[in-house]
Design a protein around this motif. Structure first.
Motif, short mmCIF file in Angstrom:
data_model
loop_
_atom_site.label_atom_id
_atom_site.label_comp_id
_atom_site.label_asym_id
_atom_site.label_seq_id
_atom_site.Cartn_x
_atom_site.Cartn_y
_atom_site.Cartn_z
N ASP A 18 -99.97 -3.72 -96.86
CA ASP A 18 -98.67 -4.47 -96.36
C ASP A 18 -98.12 -5.64 -96.87
N ARG A 21 -95.73 -3.91 -99.02
CA ARG A 21 -94.50 -3.43 -98.34
C ARG A 21 -93.57 -4.58 -98.11
N ASN A 22 -94.23 -5.68 -98.03
CA ASN A 22 -93.47 -6.96 -97.04
C ASN A 22 -93.11 -7.76 -98.33
N ASP A 24 -94.93 -9.90 -100.45
CA ASP A 24 -95.90 -10.88 -100.58
C ASP A 24 -96.51 -11.22 -101.86
N TYR A 55 -89.39 -0.77 -101.58
CA TYR A 55 -89.03 -1.78 -100.64
C TYR A 55 -88.15 -3.02 -101.23
N HIS A 57 -88.89 -5.35 -103.55
CA HIS A 57 -89.51 -6.80 -103.82
C HIS A 57 -89.80 -7.16 -105.11
#
Length: 130
Positions: A18, A21-22, A24, A55, A57
């Motif tokens: 996660d 995906r986000n 961080d 994604y 990032h």
């Protein structure tokens, strides 16, 4: 290892995916620096880098590449992080991956094929001729 331990490991791995995906980047850096394999894969064969690239990032992609992530590591279906970034049309991530040695002809479909297939032909200029 007990069933409870297995469940905790699976839960932790899910949290780490996660983070990718986000986007961080700091969280990913902390876990990888603490010993989580930089090329960890999930049940679909996605690496942390694949998810961060897909994604869009760029900071997370950079952190993972700096820590030795495989820029060409395909997921189970054969796509590479570069193909994922091309599919999403993310020029910054494409540039980071290419600078780290990503091969635009690796994978299935390759990033080069993805650029054509998904009408991201503006990204072809970043790939050397095949």
């Amino acid at each position: 290892m007990s069933a409870d331990d297995d469940a905790r490991v699976i839960e932790l791995a899910g949290k780490i995916f996660d983070l990718a995906r986000n986007g961080d980047a700091a969280g990913l850096a902390s876990y990888v620096d603490a010993g989580v394999p930089v090329n960890l894969t999930n049940e679909r064969g996605d690496t942390l880098l694949m998810l961060a690239a897909y994604y869009g990032h760029s900071d997370a992609v950079a952190v993972l590449l700096e820590r030795g992530a495989d820029a060409n590591g395909p997921e189970d279906a054969g796509a590479t992080p570069l193909a994922g970034a091309v599919f999403k049309g993310d020029e910054k991530v494409v540039r980071l991956l290419l600078a780290a040695g990503a091969d635009p002809d690796a994978g299935n479909p390759s990033a080069r094929d993805s650029a054509t297939m998904f009408e991201r032909t503006e990204l072809l200029k970043f790939f050397s001729p095949s």
